[in-house]
Design a protein around this motif. Structure first.
Motif, PDB file in Angstrom:
ATOM      1  N   HIS A 125       0.829  -1.201   0.000  1.00 37.78           N
ATOM      2  CA  HIS A 125       0.000   0.000   0.000  1.00 37.78           C
ATOM      3  C   HIS A 125       0.869   1.259   0.000  1.00 37.78           C
ATOM      4  O   HIS A 125       2.064   1.199   0.254  1.00 37.78           O
ATOM      5  CB  HIS A 125      -0.917  -0.003   1.228  1.00 37.78           C
ATOM      6  N   HIS A 126       0.227   2.396  -0.287  1.00 39.35           N
ATOM      7  CA  HIS A 126       0.957   3.662  -0.412  1.00 39.35           C
ATOM      8  C   HIS A 126       0.240   4.800   0.294  1.00 39.35           C
ATOM      9  O   HIS A 126      -0.987   4.773   0.437  1.00 39.35           O
ATOM     10  CB  HIS A 126       1.136   4.014  -1.891  1.00 39.35           C
ATOM     11  N   LEU A 127       1.040   5.777   0.704  1.00 35.40           N
ATOM     12  CA  LEU A 127       0.497   7.035   1.201  1.00 35.40           C
ATOM     13  C   LEU A 127       0.943   8.171   0.286  1.00 35.40           C
ATOM     14  O   LEU A 127       2.126   8.326   0.030  1.00 35.40           O
ATOM     15  CB  LEU A 127       0.993   7.333   2.622  1.00 35.40           C
ATOM     16  N   LEU A 128      -0.030   8.936  -0.211  1.00 42.64           N
ATOM     17  CA  LEU A 128       0.292  10.145  -0.983  1.00 42.64           C
ATOM     18  C   LEU A 128       0.180  11.339  -0.056  1.00 42.64           C
ATOM     19  O   LEU A 128      -0.896  11.623   0.479  1.00 42.64           O
ATOM     20  CB  LEU A 128      -0.676  10.295  -2.166  1.00 42.64           C
ATOM     21  N   CYS A 129       1.311  12.036   0.146  1.00 44.64           N
ATOM     22  CA  CYS A 129       1.310  13.218   1.014  1.00 44.64           C
ATOM     23  C   CYS A 129       0.855  14.425   0.208  1.00 44.64           C
ATOM     24  O   CYS A 129       1.460  14.762  -0.813  1.00 44.64           O
ATOM     25  CB  CYS A 129       2.701  13.450   1.601  1.00 44.64           C
ATOM     26  N   ARG A 130      -0.200  15.082   0.689  1.00 49.26           N
ATOM     27  CA  ARG A 130      -0.731  16.218  -0.073  1.00 49.26           C
ATOM     28  C   ARG A 130       0.095  17.484   0.136  1.00 49.26           C
ATOM     29  O   ARG A 130      -0.149  18.506  -0.496  1.00 49.26           O
ATOM     30  CB  ARG A 130      -2.192  16.470   0.285  1.00 49.26           C
ATOM     31  N   MET A 131       1.074  17.426   1.034  1.00 55.70           N
ATOM     32  CA  MET A 131       1.937  18.590   1.232  1.00 55.70           C
ATOM     33  C   MET A 131       3.202  18.495   0.369  1.00 55.70           C
ATOM     34  O   MET A 131       3.495  19.389  -0.395  1.00 55.70           O
ATOM     35  CB  MET A 131       2.312  18.735   2.713  1.00 55.70           C
ATOM     36  N   CYS A 132       3.954  17.399   0.509  1.00 58.03           N
ATOM     37  CA  CYS A 132       5.226  17.319  -0.216  1.00 58.03           C
ATOM     38  C   CYS A 132       5.110  16.522  -1.508  1.00 58.03           C
ATOM     39  O   CYS A 132       6.045  16.510  -2.310  1.00 58.03           O
ATOM     40  CB  CYS A 132       6.313  16.719   0.680  1.00 58.03           C
ATOM     41  N   ASN A 155       4.566  21.325   8.472  1.00 61.53           N
ATOM     42  CA  ASN A 155       4.180  21.607   7.093  1.00 61.53           C
ATOM     43  C   ASN A 155       2.807  21.002   6.844  1.00 61.53           C
ATOM     44  O   ASN A 155       2.668  19.965   6.207  1.00 61.53           O
ATOM     45  CB  ASN A 155       5.227  20.986   6.157  1.00 61.53           C
ATOM     46  N   THR A 156       1.796  21.673   7.364  1.00 67.51           N
ATOM     47  CA  THR A 156       0.476  21.043   7.420  1.00 67.51           C
ATOM     48  C   THR A 156      -0.610  21.825   6.693  1.00 67.51           C
ATOM     49  O   THR A 156      -1.707  21.336   6.503  1.00 67.51           O
ATOM     50  CB  THR A 156       0.076  20.820   8.892  1.00 67.51           C
ATOM     51  N   GLU A 157      -0.306  23.056   6.244  1.00 69.69           N
ATOM     52  CA  GLU A 157      -1.286  23.801   5.437  1.00 69.69           C
ATOM     53  C   GLU A 157      -0.560  24.518   4.319  1.00 69.69           C
ATOM     54  O   GLU A 157       0.496  25.114   4.543  1.00 69.69           O
ATOM     55  CB  GLU A 157      -2.043  24.817   6.300  1.00 69.69           C
ATOM     56  N   LYS A 158      -1.142  24.467   3.140  1.00 74.74           N
ATOM     57  CA  LYS A 158      -0.473  25.138   1.998  1.00 74.74           C
ATOM     58  C   LYS A 158      -1.167  26.457   1.663  1.00 74.74           C
ATOM     59  O   LYS A 158      -2.330  26.598   1.766  1.00 74.74           O
ATOM     60  CB  LYS A 158      -0.445  24.215   0.791  1.00 74.74           C
TER      61      LYS A 158
END
Ligand SMILES: [Mn+2]
Ligand SMILES: [Mn+2]
Ligand SMILES: [Zn+2]
Ligand SMILES: [Zn+2]
Lengths: 139, 139
Positions: free
Chosen positions: B87-94, B136-139
DNA sequence: TTCCATAATTGTAATGAATACAGAATTAAT
DNA sequence: ATTAATTCTGTATTCATTACAATTATGGAA
């Protein structure tokens, strides 16, 4: 019809003619259509509709949490009227995406290995039941 | 180097310079790079490489089962040196894609609800551990 | 109802990933 | 060395999606 307007209002989306029709198409097409399929169905009843409107509308729906977008096929996004998490099967013969009931214990976790989980997607690739019955098994 | 050539030979892929380098980049980049990232890394050592060669090579690798392609981001394919299912995790920040250990009982099934299963993909979307630590939690 | 501000829709242009294709370069076989 | 097959390269093309500006529709105030 009233029910569709209701759903739009709940999510604070103005129920324009175009938006109602697009939501109706999503409701009636359970195999997770792409933009082009939605556009062509729409053209039969709304010949002046713009492709851009379909894109804009679907983006709005996804942002407001009214529908969800699936990144299963590499070519394009597929849209799902249902937003509660569930798994999918992509049939490599007919191209349909079919809902699959799978109770995965990880689908409810909010944290895995230190990473924050906000969304879960699970999908299978293979051949759907209907294609198997038809013997539609090699292209 | 020898190991890379060995892997190419096993899958009956001629070990050209370009192919060896591309496989090496995949081995050393565990965050599942896209074509452009691979191309730019490659340019440093092979300034004359063609983008088309990167596409062709990766397509060959996937067809022969040497690496796998992930359709997680809607924009582009991401490539994975590891072919055994995980399985994979896509990080929406980096934007990184990170491997996640999940033992899912459905990942080994060959049939679900009458559909034939040939491949399984599971992924999470959220924020990776490193981004959480950095705030790094909000863009 | 009329006027006005805002939002929605439309058509066209632009972007960007991926493929098609044909010629050049490399490699393998004879 | 010659030839045939494979690989690589650059350019053109396709296609999904977005950007943008002009037009149209909508909802509320006067
Ligand atoms: Mn679904
Ligand atoms: Mn991986
Ligand atoms: Zn099918
Ligand atoms: Zn991250």
């Amino acid at each position: 019809m009233e029910r569709l307007i209701e759903r739009l209002n709940e999510k604070h989306i103005q129920p324009s003619h175009q938006r109602i029709k697009i939501l109706e198409i999503l409701e009636n097409n359970c195999d997770h259509p792409n933009v082009n399929t939605i556009y062509e169905l729409l053209c039969k009843e709304m010949p002046t509709i713009s492709r851009t409107t379909v894109y804009n509308t679907l983006n709005t729906f996804v942002e407001k949490g009214l529908v969800s977008a699936l990144t299963i096929t590499p070519e394009e996004l597929r849209y799902d009227y249902v937003t509660i998490p569930h798994h999918h099967l992509l049939c490599r013969m007919c191209g349909r995406i079919i809902n699959v009931e799978v109770q995965c214990s990880f689908a409810v976790k909010k944290e895995i290995e230190g990473h924050k989980i906000e969304d879960v997607q699970g999908y299978f690739k293979g051949i759907c039941k209907e294609c198997l019955i038809k013997g539609n098994t090699e292209k």
